[in-house]
Design a protein around this motif. Structure first.
Motif, PDB file in Angstrom:
ATOM      1  N   TYR A 123      -7.636   6.878   1.172  1.00 34.04           N
ATOM      2  CA  TYR A 123      -6.190   7.042   1.321  1.00 34.04           C
ATOM      3  C   TYR A 123      -5.663   7.880   0.160  1.00 34.04           C
ATOM      4  O   TYR A 123      -5.895   7.564  -1.003  1.00 34.04           O
ATOM      5  N   GLN A 124      -4.933   8.963   0.489  1.00 33.62           N
ATOM      6  CA  GLN A 124      -4.333   9.812  -0.537  1.00 33.62           C
ATOM      7  C   GLN A 124      -3.173  10.591   0.069  1.00 33.62           C
ATOM      8  O   GLN A 124      -3.277  11.134   1.172  1.00 33.62           O
ATOM      9  N   ASP A 128      -0.328   9.766   1.469  1.00 36.39           N
ATOM     10  CA  ASP A 128       0.135   9.293   2.780  1.00 36.39           C
ATOM     11  C   ASP A 128      -0.745   9.763   3.937  1.00 36.39           C
ATOM     12  O   ASP A 128      -0.295   9.869   5.083  1.00 36.39           O
ATOM     13  N   SER A 163       1.148   3.318   6.386  1.00 40.83           N
ATOM     14  CA  SER A 163       1.035   3.734   4.997  1.00 40.83           C
ATOM     15  C   SER A 163       1.516   2.629   4.066  1.00 40.83           C
ATOM     16  O   SER A 163       0.904   2.360   3.025  1.00 40.83           O
ATOM     17  N   SER A 164       2.589   1.954   4.449  1.00 38.49           N
ATOM     18  CA  SER A 164       3.126   0.864   3.623  1.00 38.49           C
ATOM     19  C   SER A 164       2.138  -0.286   3.518  1.00 38.49           C
ATOM     20  O   SER A 164       1.945  -0.873   2.445  1.00 38.49           O
ATOM     21  N   GLN A 198      -0.724   0.749   1.219  1.00 34.84           N
ATOM     22  CA  GLN A 198      -0.317   0.708  -0.181  1.00 34.84           C
ATOM     23  C   GLN A 198      -0.232  -0.724  -0.681  1.00 34.84           C
ATOM     24  O   GLN A 198      -0.631  -1.031  -1.812  1.00 34.84           O
ATOM     25  N   ARG A 256      -7.977   1.729  -1.779  1.00 33.00           N
ATOM     26  CA  ARG A 256      -7.887   3.165  -1.510  1.00 33.00           C
ATOM     27  C   ARG A 256      -9.022   3.673  -0.626  1.00 33.00           C
ATOM     28  O   ARG A 256      -8.922   4.742  -0.045  1.00 33.00           O
TER      29      ARG A 256
END
Length: 368
Positions: A246-247, A249, A271-272, A275, A280
């Motif tokens: 994950y990077q 968004d 995405s939320s 996070q 990751r």
């Protein structure tokens, strides 16, 4: 008829644990399917219910009766095995009547019951034949009929269709479902075939390594798998699993294409959740039906090289890999799609239907 309740049931063979802490309750007249890969413990659970395997710990009820120490013959269950186990020297009628005779039922009741079962399974014309004169499908019906004729509280089936050819399996599966709807005997069915699990069960119990992974209605388990194992096991063709990072968004597939990572944008809600997990690196799951071929000049998408094309009639299964990698994907297109091996194409994932799994635990990070 009766409910079946397992409470923390465990079965060990020396230092090997075949099933561990199996807990569920099957309602009276329900049809439940135990499904999972070979060696997952599903047949051990079934044999424990039947009394053919003793349990190391836990409590097992049939109806309101604790049956931990009750022998198989006194549990009032009927079991159908993969190999049918018919008596070769007896006719079909005599096979159907065998369990009733063992109960010392009167001859009139036996005759009526055999006729009723034979009609329900469409084997009336076979009553005078011996098992060796029957096809595999006919033998399977007789084995089912012999169990049904006893009118047990619980009906246990251990992969009863696995010896049949594909068309006969489909036909017999439909017959079995209709039969249960008519008779209503509480049924526990074991299979490794996900199609049987999805089409037959009121509920499915997915097992792996002797433990329950998920219990639920078939479509709910398919749409909302609890973990990577369940998600990848249920579905034909199977779900694609990719390692991603994950990077910004987006999810970047962990393989390079001419020095560039291919990225998959994700919706804000997903995405939320990613996070919030604090992780990751993930495993990305995408089902073949959620991958769409798009024009090569489309702004976003994943470039693939076609490896194999399998026409399936009304649709086509395509297997393709990311350029310069061994990472392969399977997806479904309509029958009119024209392509050939070696061709470059671009696909898009349905971002709303993606599954994100913890790479270590396999637990689902995003739920639908």
């Amino acid at each position: 008829m009766a409910r079946v309740s397992l409470q923390g049931v465990t079965r060990k063979f020396g230092n090997v644990t075949a099933i561990e802490d199996i807990t569920f309750e099957i309602e009276d007249r329900a049809f439940w399917v135990l499904v999972g890969p070979s060696g997952c413990g599903k047949s051990t659970v079934l044999r424990a219910i039947a009394g053919l395997e003793s349990i190391t710990s836990g409590r097992l009820y049939i109806g309101d009766r604790l049956v931990n120490d009750i022998p198989a013959r006194q549990r009032d269950v009927a079991m159908v095995f993969q190999n049918y186990a018919l008596y070769p020297h007896l006719s079909v009628a005599e096979n159907l009547a065998f369990g009733l005779k063992m109960r010392n039922e009167n001859s009139t009741k036996i005759e009526n019951r055999v006729g009723e079962v034979a009609r329900s399974l469409n084997i009336e014309h076979l009553l005078k034949r011996k098992p060796k004169q029957l096809s595999g499908g006919q033998q399977q019906r007789v084995a089912l009929g012999r169990a049904i004729a006893r009118q047990p509280q619980v009906f246990l089936l251990d992969e009863p269709l696995s010896n049949l050819d594909a068309q006969l399996r489909d036909d017999t599966r439909a017959e079995l479902k209709r039969l249960h709807d008519r008779v209503g005997i509480t049924t526990v069915y074991v299979t490794h075939d996900q199609v049987e699990a999805m089409t037959l069960g009121d509920r499915v119990v997915v097992l792996e390594n002797g433990k329950i992974q998920q219990i639920g209605k078939p479509q709910e388990v398919y749409a909302h798998p609890a973990n990577r194992m369940v998600a990848s096991f249920l579905g034909n063709p199977p779900m694609n699993i990719l390692s991603v990072t994950y990077q910004d968004d987006s999810l970047a597939i962990d393989v390079t294409d001419n020095g560039k990572r291919q990225k998959i944008p994700v919706p804000l809600a997903m995405s939320s959740r990613i996070q919030a997990s604090g992780l990751r690196k993930f495993d990305l799951g995408v089902r073949p039906e959620h991958i769409t071929v798009v024009p090569s000049d489309t702004a976003s998408g994943i470039m693939l090289v076609v490896d194999l094309i399998e026409p399936l009639g009304r649709e086509t299964l395509v297997k393709a890999s990311l350029p310069d990698s061994n990472l392969s994907l399977g997806f479904i297109t309509d029958a009119a799609w024209q392509g050939k091996p070696g061709e470059l194409l671009k696909v898009r994932f349905d971002a709303e239907k993606l599954f994100i799994f913890d790479s270590n635990s396999g637990e689902v990070v995003n739920g639908h």
